[in-house]
Design an enzyme around this catalytic site. Structure first.
Site, PDB file in Angstrom:
ATOM      1  N   ARG A 539      12.920   9.108   4.264  1.00  0.00           N
ATOM      2  CA  ARG A 539      13.437   7.858   4.137  1.00  0.00           C
ATOM      3  C   ARG A 539      12.642   6.754   4.495  1.00  0.00           C
ATOM      4  NH1 ARG A 539      19.795   8.663   3.594  1.00  0.00           N
ATOM      5  NH2 ARG A 539      19.214  10.391   5.295  1.00  0.00           N
ATOM      6  N   SER A 602      11.036  14.447  13.124  1.00  0.00           N
ATOM      7  CA  SER A 602      12.028  15.549  13.724  1.00  0.00           C
ATOM      8  C   SER A 602      11.370  16.762  13.922  1.00  0.00           C
ATOM      9  CB  SER A 602      13.218  15.399  12.480  1.00  0.00           C
ATOM     10  OG  SER A 602      13.721  14.593  12.251  1.00  0.00           O
ATOM     11  N   ASP A 656      14.967  13.321  15.394  1.00  0.00           N
ATOM     12  CA  ASP A 656      16.457  13.012  15.064  1.00  0.00           C
ATOM     13  C   ASP A 656      17.467  13.111  15.574  1.00  0.00           C
ATOM     14  OD1 ASP A 656      15.842  15.915  14.843  1.00  0.00           O
ATOM     15  OD2 ASP A 656      16.380  16.173  12.688  1.00  0.00           O
TER      16      ASP A 656
HETATM   17  C1  BG6 Z   1      19.866  12.908   8.377  1.00  0.00           C
HETATM   18  C2  BG6 Z   1      19.007  12.061   9.441  1.00  0.00           C
HETATM   19  O1  BG6 Z   1      21.106  12.290   8.177  1.00  0.00           O
HETATM   20  O2  BG6 Z   1      20.018  14.197   8.910  1.00  0.00           O
HETATM   21  C3  BG6 Z   1      17.721  12.812   9.660  1.00  0.00           C
HETATM   22  O3  BG6 Z   1      18.844  10.829   9.085  1.00  0.00           O
HETATM   23  C4  BG6 Z   1      18.080  14.174   9.908  1.00  0.00           C
HETATM   24  O4  BG6 Z   1      17.047  12.203  10.604  1.00  0.00           O
HETATM   25  C5  BG6 Z   1      18.878  14.830   8.807  1.00  0.00           C
HETATM   26  O5  BG6 Z   1      16.633  14.928  10.148  1.00  0.00           O
HETATM   27  C6  BG6 Z   1      19.267  16.242   9.590  1.00  0.00           C
HETATM   28  O6  BG6 Z   1      19.809  17.173   8.373  1.00  0.00           O
HETATM   29  P1  BG6 Z   1      19.082  17.840   7.001  1.00  0.00           P
HETATM   30  O7  BG6 Z   1      19.992  18.560   6.766  1.00  0.00           O
HETATM   31  O8  BG6 Z   1      18.672  16.439   6.231  1.00  0.00           O
HETATM   32  O9  BG6 Z   1      18.007  18.660   7.830  1.00  0.00           O
HETATM   33  C1  GLC Z   2      13.518  21.374  14.186  1.00  0.00           C
HETATM   34  C2  GLC Z   2      12.747  20.236  15.000  1.00  0.00           C
HETATM   35  C3  GLC Z   2      13.519  19.410  15.901  1.00  0.00           C
HETATM   36  C4  GLC Z   2      14.649  18.920  15.011  1.00  0.00           C
HETATM   37  C5  GLC Z   2      15.323  19.877  14.266  1.00  0.00           C
HETATM   38  C6  GLC Z   2      16.287  19.199  13.538  1.00  0.00           C
HETATM   39  O1  GLC Z   2      14.081  22.177  15.049  1.00  0.00           O
HETATM   40  O2  GLC Z   2      11.812  21.067  15.793  1.00  0.00           O
HETATM   41  O3  GLC Z   2      12.704  18.585  16.485  1.00  0.00           O
HETATM   42  O4  GLC Z   2      15.178  18.064  15.867  1.00  0.00           O
HETATM   43  O5  GLC Z   2      14.341  20.643  13.569  1.00  0.00           O
HETATM   44  O6  GLC Z   2      15.956  18.530  12.429  1.00  0.00           O
END
Ligand code: BG6
Ligand code: GLC
Ligand code: BG6
Ligand code: GLC
Length: 917
Positions: A539, A602, A656
């Site tokens: 995003r 992340s 994240d």
């Molecule tokens: C989102 C966050 O809501 O959730 C992201 O904005 C995050 O930063 C993500 O990585 C984690 O959840 P998923 O299921 O999208 O990996």
């Molecule tokens: C993976 C990444 C970590 C992140 C997580 C959730 O474990 O290594 O940095 O926070 O995924 O998205």
């Protein structure tokens, strides 16, 4: 010569007169073809009523699902015990099915009496008696040391929700033991068997005698799909299409339905054909008002009907010169066997005279002829009524199969059918007349219903063995409290390793300092750009923060990152990201604006400051080359330069988890933990600076990105690591890495499920043993499907539909298993999360020297948000493993982009302050 003629004439005349007399007297009992067709139609409607979910509760014909789904296919084998209770005789049997692949059944049996004080006494005593008889049988046959499965033929209406359970709806016929109605007879008998310590028997199936009869006959004739009993009681069962059985989930294949047709008319539907004799008989029965159809048909009642008629006729002066004997007044004095004897073709008249004389009567020739005819009318009516109901069932079968002509076999048993000389012939004839478009074969069940019950038990026992195999697999995913405590403690140790300078380089839980040292204080303001990369969606956001009111406005756009870019070169990846930023700026009308940017990235990054982050290694689905060991902020800056269209001020790079903690911390200052349960699995928290040996300074706190996904990479979770986890690991982009993440996060749970399903299929326990191409496809079980499958609100059929959408052609049984597998895998994940989280909150509590601590955890991720049970199990586990902590979970509604913007705002403010200095 003349005299002989005269005699013959006299006799014929006498017979005609008597028959006319009786016919006139019992005209109401003689049913025309029209009436029979009418009754047949009424019964058809009753069946429909019994099958419908809404109409069943008030239906008198209960149409009970039996959970018997298929007729024998010859593959049944083994040794079984069988009980046959509820007909005229109680039997215990040993049945040996199919030796060496031949269709071969051997039975040994023993009859036991059923005295009235047992069958009409106390329920517990009845079952104890049955258990005693079984124990006696096993002793005599020297079976005590064997553990044998048992099939129970129990010939009363039972409501079943599975094969090995049956709630008695009501006693019928001669039985009326107290305290049994409304209870499960299988568990009552199981309990009673416990008194015999040397008895080791497993009741696997409860079947009605009609079902046993159908199965017995189907073993010899695969066309058999109806079972009828015309004995002490009367009843029928047949194979109904699952799609018509509202009371059982699923629409595939067929299931045997026990009609309990004996109760037809209990709602008044047959009042027009019931006679005064039927009413009188009913009043004197054990169950007045009940089983009204049965009382017009079955063996327990026919003799009594005849007696009541004879008494009435004698009273009216139509028989025995108006004389009645005292015996004729006694209930039950005429039995069905008498009726059968009186109707014998040759000896019938002589038998009649003998029977009447035994009753203390002095019958004339005319009386004997008349009485014989009474018997005929009563038994004829019985056969007619049976035929009408049976014709209704046959018609239903034909219509279900959409056939013009039906060829089928009806399995029959019961003493009335067997010993009455004319009964079978009459029944067959009338059935054929009522349903001319059915070719019906009637097959007498020579060996009773227990052979069939053994077939059902054989299938059940095969299923039980399969169930054990499935349970064995699922048990691998069940964690005990002790194991969970162990995992919590190990996690705690890993935290310390990661924080300490000496052990840090080797630590698998890396405990990365983030240089985020404080929570937003509400004075932050301005317009920021944010990137959110690494979760399900990529995003780009514009975040407007207004000071004072803690209000934030966000605009965002989701962009796809194609797989070839995720796993291409680093340059391609970052060029793509910049392309998306350009599109976004364009879309927002912000071209050329130079905004500060927060980058949610992340993945594990080693940071030396808030705006520097060296990617340690890719995790999850990313594998772009030339990035590991590089500063991702630099890479982004260079890509912006390459494009040479706009400039951006990259202020912060945040994980994240950190973004999530900040997003929630903006609302709740108690939020000191950030948790992601999404594609990946990770957690961050606020740590005391003095504990962070990698960063100078002892004052205040700093957020630590634990990167707990790597927990277990040193082998410390090997004891709970299953073969399925290993397979998932080996098939991943980073084998040997992120063990804990691979047992807990959305990207892998579906894969674990898929591996289990492949194994179960290989074992022949699923999908008919066929591993489809789809099942071989990696990634088909996305988190959203897993979540849908496990939803409690979803009926089995819907689960099946989801699986079908996924290209998995599953039966309803398959769907149940798939759902269970999903449940076991996601439950373990939630518990593992709980253990990890408990470790951190306990650590925080102890570090602060608190007896009790309240803390808020900011959470995000599709697994947490979409899964129907995950959050609940997580919460329960934390509560159990960290009882001194009050953990509040706060869902991050706005994603981590907002948090990243807030961090950027704080950093900007600090930069400004430094510059101003
Ligand atoms: C989102 C966050 O809501 O959730 C992201 O904005 C995050 O930063 C993500 O990585 C984690 O959840 P998923 O299921 O999208 O990996
Ligand atoms: C993976 C990444 C970590 C992140 C997580 C959730 O474990 O290594 O940095 O926070 O995924 O998205
Ligand atoms: C027997 C079956 O042959 O017939 C029993 O084994 C069944 O299960 C019985 O109940 C029905 O007939 P009756 O005449 O004994 O009630
Ligand atoms: C009674 C019972 C029924 C049984 C039948 C024949 O009608 O209710 O379950 O099948 O008798 O034994």
């Amino acid at each position: 010569m003349f005299a002989v003629h005269l005699m013959a004439f006299y006799f014929t005349k006498l017979k005609e007169d008597q028959i006319k007399k009786v016919d006139r007297f019992l005209y109401h009992m003689r049913l025309s073809d029209e009436t029979l067709l009418d009754i047949m139609a009424r019964f058809q409607a009753e069946m429909q009523k019994g099958l419908g979910k809404d109409t069943n509760p008030t239906a008198s014909v209960k149409m009970l699902p039996t959970f018997v789904r298929a007729i024998p296919d010859g593959s049944e084998n083994g040794e079984f015990l069988s009980l046959d209770l509820g007909g005229s005789k109680f039997r215990v049997l040993k049945v040996q099915v199919s030796e060496e692949g031949k269709r071969n059944v051997q039975m040994e049996s023993q009859f036991y009496p059923t005295p009235n004080e047992i069958i009409r006494g106390n329920g517990t005593e009845l079952f104890e008696y049955v258990a005693d008889c079984l124990a006696d049988f096993m002793k005599t046959k020297e079976l005590m040391q064997k553990k044998l499965p048992l099939g129970l033929t129990f010939s009363f209406p039972c409501k079943q929700t599975k094969l090995e359970e049956g709630i008695l709806l009501s006693w019928t016929k001669k039985f009326k033991a107290r305290g049994v109605q409304g209870t499960d007879v299988v568990s009552s008998l199981t309990n009673a068997m416990k008194r015999h310590q040397d008895l080791d028997v497993d009741i696997l199936a409860l079947v009605n005698d009609t079902v046993g009869t159908m199965m017995t006959c189907a073993y010899d004739d695969p066309y058999c799909e109806v079972g009828v009993i015309i004995g002490t009681g009367t009843n029928a069962c047949y194979m109904e299409d699952m799609s018509n059985i509202d009371l059982v989930e699923g629409d595939e294949g067929r299931m045997c339905v026990n009609t309990e047709w004996g109760a037809f008319g209990d709602d008044g539907a047959l009042e027009d054909i019931r006679t005064e004799f039927d009413r009188e008989l009913d009043l004197g029965s054990l169950n007045p008002g009940k089983q009204l159809f049965e009382k017009m048909i079955s063996g327990l009642y026919l003799g009594e009907l005849v007696r009541l008629i004879l008494l009435k006729m004698a009273k009216a002066g139509l028989l025995f010169g108006g004389e009645k004997s005292s015996a004729l007044h006694i209930k039950g004095k005429i039995e069905t066997r008498h009726v059968a004897a009186m109707e014998r073709y040759k000896e019938g008249l002589a038998n009649t005279r003998e029977i009447l004389t035994d009753l203390g009567l002095e019958p004339s020739d005319a009386d004997c002829i008349a009485v014989q005819h009474v018997c005929t009318i009563v038994s004829f009516r019985s056969a007619n009524l049976c035929a009408a109901a049976l014709a209704a069932i046959l018609t239903r079968l034909r219509e279900n199969k959409k056939l013009v002509r039906l060829r089928t076999t009806v399995g029959v048993d019961g003493t009335l059918y067997k010993i009455h000389p004319q009964y079978p012939k009459r029944l067959h004839k009338v059935v054929r007349k009522l349903v001319p478009n059915c070719d019906v074969r009637f097959l007498l069940s020579e060996s009773g219903s227990t052979k069939g019950a053994a077939m059902v038990t054989a299938v059940a026992s095969r299923l039980q063995a399969q169930r054990k195999q499935i349970d064995k697999v699922l048990a691998l995913f069940r964690l005990t409290q002790e194991q969970l405590v162990g995992i919590r403690n190990k996690m705690r140790v890993e935290f310390e390793y990661g924080l300490k300078k000496d052990t840090h380089p080797l630590a698998t839980v890396k405990m990365l300092p983030t240089y985020v040292c404080g929570m937003p204080d509400g004075t932050e303001k301005g317009k920021f750009l944010a990137l959110d990369l690494g979760g399900t969606n990529f995003r780009v956001l514009l975040v407007k923060i207004r000071s004072g009111r803690r209000s934030v406005r966000m605009y965002n756009k989701i962009f796809a990152i194609p797989l070839e870019i995720m796993q291409g070169t680093g340059e391609e990846l970052f060029d793509h990201i910049v392309q998306c930023i350009a599109d976004f700026l364009d879309y927002m009308g912000l071209k050329g604006a130079q905004l500060p940017l927060g980058f949610t990235f992340s993945f594990p990054c080693r940071q030396a400051s808030i705006d520097k982050g060296t990617l340690i290694e890719w995790t999850k689905g990313f594998k772009a080359t030339d990035c590991e060991g590089e500063d991702v902020v630099d890479m982004l800056r260079e890509a912006i330069k390459r494009r040479n269209e706009f400039d951006l001020d990259i202020v912060a790079v945040v994980n994240d988890t950190v973004g999530t903690m900040m997003t929630c911390g903006y609302e709740d200052s108690n939020c000191e933990v950030g948790l992601i349960a999404g594609t990946g699995s990770n957690m961050c928290y606020m740590e005391e600076m003095r504990n962070i040996e990698l960063v100078e300074g002892d004052e205040g706190k700093m957020c630590i990105n634990t990167e707990w996904g790597g927990f277990g990479d040193n082998g410390c979770l090997d004891d709970i690591h299953t073969q399925y986890d290993k397979e998932v690991d080996e098939g991943s982009l980073n084998p040997g890495k992120q063990r804990y993440e691979k047992m807990t996060s959305g990207m892998y749970l579906g894969e674990i499920v898929r591996q289990i399903l492949i194994d179960l299929t290989k074992q022949g326990l699923l999908f008919r043993g066929q591993i489809s191409e789809r099942l071989r496809t990696r990634g088909i079980f996305e988190t959203k499907f897993l979540s849908q499958i496990e939803s409690d609100r979803l009926a089995l059929l819907q689960v099946r539909r989801i699986l079908q959408q996924l290209g998995l052609d599953s039966t309803c049984e398959d769907s149940i298993v798939v759902k269970e597998v999903c449940g076991a895998v996601s439950r373990r994940a939630a518990q593992l999360y709980g253990a990890g989280l408990a470790a951190i909150v306990e650590k925080r509590r102890e570090d602060q020297g608190l007896e009790h601590m309240r803390i808020t955890v900011g959470v995000d991720g599709t697994l947490y948000k979409l899964h129907p049970h995950f959050s609940q199990i997580l919460r329960e586990t934390v509560k159990e493993l960290a009882p001194q902590c009050d953990v509040m979970f706060m869902l991050s509604e706005d994603g981590s982009g907002k948090g990243a913007a807030l961090i950027t705002a704080v950093a900007k403010r600090l930069q400004q302050a430094q510059r101003d200095h």
